[in-house]
Design a protein around this motif. Structure first.
Motif, PDB file in Angstrom:
ATOM      1  N   ASP A 154       0.821  -1.209   0.000  1.00 53.61           N
ATOM      2  CA  ASP A 154       0.000   0.000   0.000  1.00 53.61           C
ATOM      3  C   ASP A 154       0.858   1.263   0.000  1.00 53.61           C
ATOM      4  OD1 ASP A 154      -2.296  -1.515   0.003  1.00 53.61           O
ATOM      5  OD2 ASP A 154      -2.460  -1.532   2.200  1.00 53.61           O
ATOM      6  N   ARG A 155       2.107   1.136   0.418  1.00 56.00           N
ATOM      7  CA  ARG A 155       2.981   2.306   0.474  1.00 56.00           C
ATOM      8  C   ARG A 155       3.829   2.471  -0.779  1.00 56.00           C
ATOM      9  NH1 ARG A 155       6.180   3.144   5.951  1.00 56.00           N
ATOM     10  NH2 ARG A 155       6.784   4.944   4.691  1.00 56.00           N
ATOM     11  N   ILE A 156       3.690   1.564  -1.729  1.00 57.30           N
ATOM     12  CA  ILE A 156       4.408   1.704  -3.001  1.00 57.30           C
ATOM     13  C   ILE A 156       3.583   2.613  -3.905  1.00 57.30           C
ATOM     14  CG2 ILE A 156       5.327   0.501  -5.007  1.00 57.30           C
ATOM     15  CD1 ILE A 156       5.784  -1.935  -3.272  1.00 57.30           C
ATOM     16  N   ILE A 157       4.161   3.720  -4.321  1.00 57.49           N
ATOM     17  CA  ILE A 157       3.438   4.764  -5.033  1.00 57.49           C
ATOM     18  C   ILE A 157       3.390   4.479  -6.526  1.00 57.49           C
ATOM     19  CG2 ILE A 157       3.275   7.257  -5.456  1.00 57.49           C
ATOM     20  CD1 ILE A 157       3.037   6.427  -2.510  1.00 57.49           C
ATOM     21  N   GLY A 158       2.180   4.494  -7.101  1.00 55.33           N
ATOM     22  CA  GLY A 158       2.054   4.339  -8.537  1.00 55.33           C
ATOM     23  C   GLY A 158       0.684   3.856  -8.948  1.00 55.33           C
ATOM     24  N   LYS A 159       0.154   4.427 -10.057  1.00 60.51           N
ATOM     25  CA  LYS A 159      -1.136   4.007 -10.601  1.00 60.51           C
ATOM     26  C   LYS A 159      -1.025   3.551 -12.049  1.00 60.51           C
ATOM     27  CE  LYS A 159      -4.026   6.857  -7.556  1.00 60.51           C
ATOM     28  NZ  LYS A 159      -5.095   7.907  -7.494  1.00 60.51           N
ATOM     29  N   ASP A 160       0.195   3.577 -12.590  1.00 57.95           N
ATOM     30  CA  ASP A 160       0.395   3.089 -13.946  1.00 57.95           C
ATOM     31  C   ASP A 160      -0.079   1.635 -14.018  1.00 57.95           C
ATOM     32  OD1 ASP A 160       2.023   3.312 -16.680  1.00 57.95           O
ATOM     33  OD2 ASP A 160       2.562   1.405 -15.733  1.00 57.95           O
ATOM     34  N   PRO A 161      -0.884   1.273 -15.034  1.00 57.16           N
ATOM     35  CA  PRO A 161      -1.468  -0.081 -15.090  1.00 57.16           C
ATOM     36  C   PRO A 161      -0.425  -1.198 -15.042  1.00 57.16           C
ATOM     37  CG  PRO A 161      -2.550   1.361 -16.675  1.00 57.16           C
ATOM     38  CD  PRO A 161      -1.394   2.129 -16.119  1.00 57.16           C
ATOM     39  N   VAL A 337       6.249  13.039  -7.152  1.00 60.17           N
ATOM     40  CA  VAL A 337       6.757  14.348  -6.738  1.00 60.17           C
ATOM     41  C   VAL A 337       6.106  14.775  -5.423  1.00 60.17           C
ATOM     42  CG1 VAL A 337       6.733  16.817  -7.280  1.00 60.17           C
ATOM     43  CG2 VAL A 337       7.430  15.171  -9.026  1.00 60.17           C
ATOM     44  N   ASN A 338       4.783  14.663  -5.343  1.00 59.87           N
ATOM     45  CA  ASN A 338       4.074  15.053  -4.119  1.00 59.87           C
ATOM     46  C   ASN A 338       4.488  14.185  -2.930  1.00 59.87           C
ATOM     47  OD1 ASN A 338       2.645  17.072  -5.438  1.00 59.87           O
ATOM     48  ND2 ASN A 338       0.928  15.730  -5.945  1.00 59.87           N
ATOM     49  N   HIS A 339       4.699  12.888  -3.192  1.00 58.35           N
ATOM     50  CA  HIS A 339       5.112  11.976  -2.122  1.00 58.35           C
ATOM     51  C   HIS A 339       6.477  12.373  -1.556  1.00 58.35           C
ATOM     52  CE1 HIS A 339       5.964   8.308   0.109  1.00 58.35           C
ATOM     53  NE2 HIS A 339       7.099   8.182  -0.570  1.00 58.35           N
ATOM     54  N   PHE A 340       7.433  12.652  -2.448  1.00 55.02           N
ATOM     55  CA  PHE A 340       8.783  12.984  -1.983  1.00 55.02           C
ATOM     56  C   PHE A 340       8.838  14.376  -1.341  1.00 55.02           C
ATOM     57  CE2 PHE A 340      10.192   9.884  -5.434  1.00 55.02           C
ATOM     58  CZ  PHE A 340      10.385   8.860  -4.509  1.00 55.02           C
ATOM     59  N   ILE A 341       8.019  15.286  -1.813  1.00 56.10           N
ATOM     60  CA  ILE A 341       7.952  16.602  -1.153  1.00 56.10           C
ATOM     61  C   ILE A 341       7.434  16.433   0.278  1.00 56.10           C
ATOM     62  CG2 ILE A 341       6.667  18.776  -1.102  1.00 56.10           C
ATOM     63  CD1 ILE A 341       6.898  18.915  -4.124  1.00 56.10           C
TER      64      ILE A 341
END
Length: 478
Positions: A154-161, A337-341
């Motif tokens: 759940d903490r891995i960021i990404g929505k690319d199929p 970008v938002n996650h790392f900010i």
């Protein structure tokens, strides 16, 4: 005696202007010896005295061959003086004149002054100290940037199929004992996936051991993985390897394609037999491990160039998961970008809200060879100099990033030249290779009437990788 006076230790140090420079090595963990052109020891640090069990006062200003039971041919330092070339990662087992034995790795480099050889500096690492250091390195803990136990899918960021498919494959694979192989470029998040698989498995309470196969010297890796038995070689001791110490847990073999071929054979045998044999031992020790491995380039290329055994690949790649590079999931750029900010606002005590439109355009044009890891480093670097500004602007980006070439876009001038694709005057071999790969997959599917299992077997790849290729190239199975 005349030669010794000509190159007396004091003159040697003055020639190099090293009086203050050498003090840097006083407290480092490696042993350090500096000898002049005659092989006379002029510097000998504390760590070296612990390795040799000698008093530095009884070593300084003495010839190497008087201190050690070595001659000009067997001494690494004397060899370096003779060859006038560096000698790197050279294992040597020696004895001091006082009878102390040492099993070490030497890195000797000649020192020149005005194109004249004036001496050698040698860094010595005790074998047992090095293997123990590597084998006992603690995993990152709660006092670091993240708590490893909290790394979940759940903490891995990404929505690319395609990226989401990789996450789902990994999630399902975590509930089985089968080996998992992760394929992705450096910086795509293979370590993150490996930890998430472990934390989602029934072994989550057991040990998780990451091993960077590319970072450990070849002559140490076997002993570190399998352990050693007393008497296997001079100075060896009974010591469990990482496979034993991780029993019932998960071991992550990162960049397994960089592992020596001979050691790959032993790894394969251990996986098949579910047991290990310590170096120099006769008995087998049963182990129960979840094995996750990774490769940083196409395993089929590694097999063809001889750096990866095909049978090991098929054994480790029972579940094969391709983590796509950043340039193929640019739709996730804003999320990342938002996650790392947000992450570095907490770490650095900042209040940055976003990046400017200009910076976002630069990010979208960039090819990101370092992938997600590089994106985080760029964001972190900018936030260190953003001051009280709440927006990251181009002026906050590091110079080395701004000066890097941007990714060619579809709207630029394109033309064909021989068999290569050209964008803005540059050969686009990646595009040409992708077109060729797409044709191969399409023809294989046609040959096997769209049957995934038969096509994967025909191409000698896993079903998961074939599904990825079909989605990547938008191929219709019909």
């Amino acid at each position: 005696m005349a030669d010794f006076k000509k190159n007396r230790p004091g003159k040697f140090l003055q020639d190099l202007d090293n009086s203050d420079y050498l003090s840097i090595f006083d407290d480092i963990s490696d042993g350090v010896i500096v000898a002049n052109a005659d092989g006379v020891i002029v510097y000998y640090n504390r760590s070296m005295s612990l390795i040799d069990e000698l008093d530095p006062d009884n070593v300084i200003f003495r010839k190497l061959t008087d201190v050690y039971d070595l001659d000009d041919n067997s001494s690494i330092i004397m060899q370096c003086l003779s060859k006038q070339k560096p000698i790197i990662d050279e294992p040597i087992y020696y004895r001091t004149r006082m009878g102390k034995f040492a099993n070490t790795i030497h890195n000797a480099m000649p020192i020149f002054s005005k194109n004249k050889l004036v001496g050698v500096i040698c860094f010595i690492r005790d074998y047992h100290a090095l293997s123990q250091t590597i084998a006992s390195m603690p995993l990152p803990g709660k006092d670091q940037q993240f708590d490893n136990a909290s790394i979940t899918f759940d903490r891995i960021i990404g929505k690319d199929p395609v990226f989401v498919d990789a996450i789902n494959f990994a999630r399902m694979a975590s509930s089985t004992p089968s080996p998992v192989m992760l394929f992705g470029e450096t910086g795509t998040g293979k370590e993150l996936f490996a930890r998430a698989i472990h934390n989602h498995s029934s072994r989550e309470a057991k040990k998780y051991t990451p091993v960077n196969c590319a970072a450990i010297p070849e002559n140490l890796l076997e002993g570190i993985l399998f352990g050693t038995s007393k008497g296997a070689f001079t100075g060896s001791i009974d010591k469990a390897g990482l496979f034993e110490r991780t029993d019932k847990g998960t071991i992550f073999l990162d960049e397994v394609n960089s592992m020596p071929i001979g050691l790959q054979t032993k790894i394969l045998r251990s996986i098949q037999e579910r047991s290990v044999r310590r170096v120099g031992a006769l008995e087998e020790i049963e182990i129960d491990l979840k094995i996750i491995s990774s490769v940083n380039k196409d395993p089929h290329i590694s097999i063809s160039d001889g750096t990866l055994r095909s049978d090991l690949f098929y054994r480790l790649g029972v579940v094969f998961i391709h983590i796509v590079p950043m340039r193929e999931r640019m739709g996730d750029l804003g999320l990342l970008v938002n996650h790392f900010i947000g992450k570095h606002n907490i770490i650095l005590g900042k209040n940055v809200k976003k990046i400017s439109n200009e910076v976002m355009k630069l990010f979208k044009k960039y090819n990101w060879p370092g992938n997600v890891r590089e994106l985080e480093h760029v964001i972190e670097g900018a936030m260190n100099i953003v001051g009280t500004d709440e927006v990251i602007r181009s002026k906050h980006l590091q110079t080395h990033f701004l000066n890097r070439p941007l990714k060619a876009k579809s709207e630029v001038n394109k033309k064909r030249h021989d068999d290569a694709f050209i964008e803005d005057g540059y050969f686009h071999l990646i595009k040409n290779t992708s077109d060729h790969e797409k044709n191969i997959v399409e023809n294989a599917l046609l040959e096997n009437r769209g049957n995934i299992t038969k096509t994967a077997r025909f191409l000698r790849i896993s079903r998961q990788l074939l599904y990825y290729k079909i989605k990547k190239f938008n191929i219709s199975r019909n």
